[in-house]
Design a protein around this motif. Structure first.
Motif, short mmCIF file in Angstrom:
data_model
loop_
_atom_site.label_atom_id
_atom_site.label_comp_id
_atom_site.label_asym_id
_atom_site.label_seq_id
_atom_site.Cartn_x
_atom_site.Cartn_y
_atom_site.Cartn_z
N ASP A 102 -42.53 29.32 -41.93
CA ASP A 102 -43.90 29.49 -42.43
C ASP A 102 -44.49 30.85 -42.07
OD1 ASP A 102 -43.98 27.00 -43.61
OD2 ASP A 102 -44.91 26.02 -41.89
N ALA A 103 -44.24 31.32 -40.86
CA ALA A 103 -44.82 32.57 -40.40
C ALA A 103 -44.25 33.78 -41.13
CB ALA A 103 -44.60 32.73 -38.90
N GLU A 104 -43.12 33.62 -41.81
CA GLU A 104 -42.49 34.75 -42.48
C GLU A 104 -43.04 35.02 -43.88
OE1 GLU A 104 -37.95 35.12 -41.06
OE2 GLU A 104 -38.39 33.24 -42.12
N VAL A 105 -43.78 34.07 -44.45
CA VAL A 105 -44.18 34.22 -45.85
C VAL A 105 -45.66 33.89 -46.04
CG1 VAL A 105 -43.48 31.88 -46.51
CG2 VAL A 105 -43.46 33.68 -48.22
N THR A 106 -46.31 34.66 -46.92
CA THR A 106 -47.69 34.34 -47.29
C THR A 106 -47.72 34.08 -48.79
OG1 THR A 106 -48.17 36.71 -47.53
CG2 THR A 106 -48.78 35.69 -45.45
N HIS A 107 -48.47 33.06 -49.17
CA HIS A 107 -48.60 32.64 -50.57
C HIS A 107 -49.78 31.67 -50.67
CE1 HIS A 107 -46.83 28.79 -49.38
NE2 HIS A 107 -45.93 29.50 -48.74
N GLN A 108 -50.08 31.22 -51.87
CA GLN A 108 -51.22 30.34 -52.12
C GLN A 108 -50.83 28.90 -52.41
OE1 GLN A 108 -54.42 31.44 -51.74
NE2 GLN A 108 -53.41 33.29 -51.00
N ALA A 109 -49.60 28.50 -52.11
CA ALA A 109 -49.14 27.15 -52.44
C ALA A 109 -49.43 26.13 -51.35
CB ALA A 109 -47.63 27.17 -52.73
N GLY A 110 -50.00 26.55 -50.24
CA GLY A 110 -50.18 25.63 -49.13
C GLY A 110 -48.90 25.55 -48.31
N ARG A 111 -48.85 24.57 -47.44
CA ARG A 111 -47.67 24.41 -46.58
C ARG A 111 -46.52 23.81 -47.39
NH1 ARG A 111 -46.78 24.51 -41.10
NH2 ARG A 111 -45.13 23.13 -40.36
N VAL A 112 -45.38 24.51 -47.42
CA VAL A 112 -44.23 24.04 -48.18
C VAL A 112 -42.95 24.24 -47.38
CG1 VAL A 112 -45.30 24.53 -50.43
CG2 VAL A 112 -43.87 26.26 -49.36
N ASP A 113 -41.95 23.43 -47.72
CA ASP A 113 -40.59 23.60 -47.21
C ASP A 113 -39.95 24.67 -48.09
OD1 ASP A 113 -37.99 23.37 -46.21
OD2 ASP A 113 -37.55 21.61 -47.43
N LEU A 114 -39.60 25.81 -47.50
CA LEU A 114 -39.17 26.97 -48.29
C LEU A 114 -37.78 27.42 -47.87
CD1 LEU A 114 -40.25 29.02 -50.40
CD2 LEU A 114 -41.15 30.34 -48.48
N GLN A 115 -36.96 27.73 -48.88
CA GLN A 115 -35.62 28.27 -48.64
C GLN A 115 -35.39 29.46 -49.55
OE1 GLN A 115 -32.43 25.33 -48.38
NE2 GLN A 115 -33.96 23.71 -48.22
N MET A 116 -34.42 30.30 -49.19
CA MET A 116 -34.04 31.42 -50.05
C MET A 116 -32.54 31.62 -49.96
SD MET A 116 -35.33 34.84 -48.12
CE MET A 116 -34.93 35.15 -46.40
N TYR A 117 -32.05 32.42 -50.88
CA TYR A 117 -30.62 32.68 -50.96
C TYR A 117 -30.31 34.05 -50.37
CZ TYR A 117 -30.21 28.65 -54.02
OH TYR A 117 -30.23 27.37 -54.52
N GLN A 118 -29.17 34.13 -49.67
CA GLN A 118 -28.73 35.35 -49.03
C GLN A 118 -27.21 35.43 -49.13
OE1 GLN A 118 -29.42 35.44 -44.78
NE2 GLN A 118 -29.46 37.66 -44.73
N THR A 119 -26.68 36.66 -49.23
CA THR A 119 -25.23 36.80 -49.25
C THR A 119 -24.66 36.53 -47.86
OG1 THR A 119 -25.45 39.17 -48.85
CG2 THR A 119 -25.15 38.47 -51.15
N ASP A 120 -23.39 36.17 -47.82
CA ASP A 120 -22.69 35.89 -46.58
C ASP A 120 -22.07 37.19 -46.06
OD1 ASP A 120 -21.05 35.04 -44.51
OD2 ASP A 120 -20.32 33.29 -45.60
N PRO A 121 -22.48 37.67 -44.90
CA PRO A 121 -21.93 38.92 -44.36
C PRO A 121 -20.40 38.91 -44.25
CG PRO A 121 -23.82 38.24 -43.06
CD PRO A 121 -23.51 37.11 -44.02
N GLU A 122 -19.83 37.74 -44.12
CA GLU A 122 -18.37 37.61 -44.01
C GLU A 122 -17.64 38.16 -45.25
OE1 GLU A 122 -15.59 33.70 -44.43
OE2 GLU A 122 -17.01 33.69 -42.77
N HIS A 123 -18.32 38.16 -46.41
CA HIS A 123 -17.70 38.59 -47.66
C HIS A 123 -18.13 39.99 -48.10
CE1 HIS A 123 -16.00 34.65 -48.24
NE2 HIS A 123 -17.18 34.11 -48.03
N GLU A 124 -18.96 40.67 -47.32
CA GLU A 124 -19.49 41.97 -47.74
C GLU A 124 -18.42 43.06 -47.68
OE1 GLU A 124 -23.04 42.72 -45.47
OE2 GLU A 124 -24.01 40.93 -46.28
N VAL A 125 -18.48 43.95 -48.67
CA VAL A 125 -17.61 45.12 -48.73
C VAL A 125 -18.47 46.33 -49.04
CG1 VAL A 125 -15.56 43.81 -49.47
CG2 VAL A 125 -17.07 44.77 -51.19
N GLY A 126 -17.94 47.52 -48.87
CA GLY A 126 -18.71 48.74 -49.10
C GLY A 126 -18.98 48.99 -50.57
N ALA A 127 -19.99 49.80 -50.84
CA ALA A 127 -20.33 50.19 -52.21
C ALA A 127 -19.19 51.00 -52.80
CB ALA A 127 -21.61 51.01 -52.22
#
Length: 188
Positions: free
Chosen positions: A85-110
């Motif tokens: 909750d402390a990481e995000v500000t919005h007008q939806a009230g209190r919500v259960d929030l998730q996001m998608y992120q890549t797995d560092p285990e699979h990262e390769v250079g540009a």
């Protein structure tokens, strides 16, 4: 029980690319956007990384009936993480929030083998423009790292599966921001 929400920071900001109607502009604190290259895909895609003192704009949307299956398929190559909750500000009230992120285990250079699709950039910028205006587009570019990767110009034959048609003004906006970053555009 209240339905959960996702935080979108890239193409999910463009509501034309999904069918989640209950959306709210949001700001995620302590994170930056970054173009990532992984062994899971031939093309670069957006992810996030924690960076103290930074913040990014995005969109939160309700996931009806807690049915993550379609979104998990769309976001293949990512994993879902909870957002405090402390990481995000919005007008939806209190919500259960998730996001998608890549797995560092699979990262390769540009590399030329992992370019950014221009049609993907177009979709993201259109979403930020529609949600946050020109200032939001500027903030998107300023809070995203990894622009040194080559950008594959696929506008005439988009490879991005959720590509959208941009107006001339939107196209010009994308191009001017890429020019400011001395982005290397390569032909498809």
């Amino acid at each position: 029980m209240q339905n959960p929400f996702f935080f979108g920071y890239g193409s999910l900001v463009n509501a034309a690319t999904h069918s989640y109607p209950s959306t709210f502009p949001a700001t995620l604190h302590g994170w930056r956007r970054v173009w990532k290259h992984t062994s899971l895909r031939e093309l670069a895609f957006l992810s996030v990384m924690p960076v103290q003192g930074h913040q990014i704009d995005g969109l939160i949307a309700e996931v009806p009936n807690s049915d993550w299956s379609a979104l998990d398929v769309r976001e293949a190559g990512y994993f879902r993480i909870p957002v405090e909750d402390a990481e995000v500000t919005h007008q939806a009230g209190r919500v259960d929030l998730q996001m998608y992120q890549t797995d560092p285990e699979h990262e390769v250079g540009a590399s030329a083998q992992h370019p950014i699709l221009l049609s993907y950039v177009d979709v993201v910028v259109q979403g930020f423009f529609n949600t946050f205006g020109e200032d939001g587009v500027t903030r998107f570019f300023e809070t995203t790292d990894g622009w040194e990767a080559p950008i594959l110009n696929d506008r005439s034959n988009p490879l991005y599966p959720r590509s959208q048609t941009l107006t001339l003004a939107e196209t010009s906006l994308v191009d001017s921001h890429l020019d400011e970053r001395n982005a290397r555009i390569v032909s498809s």
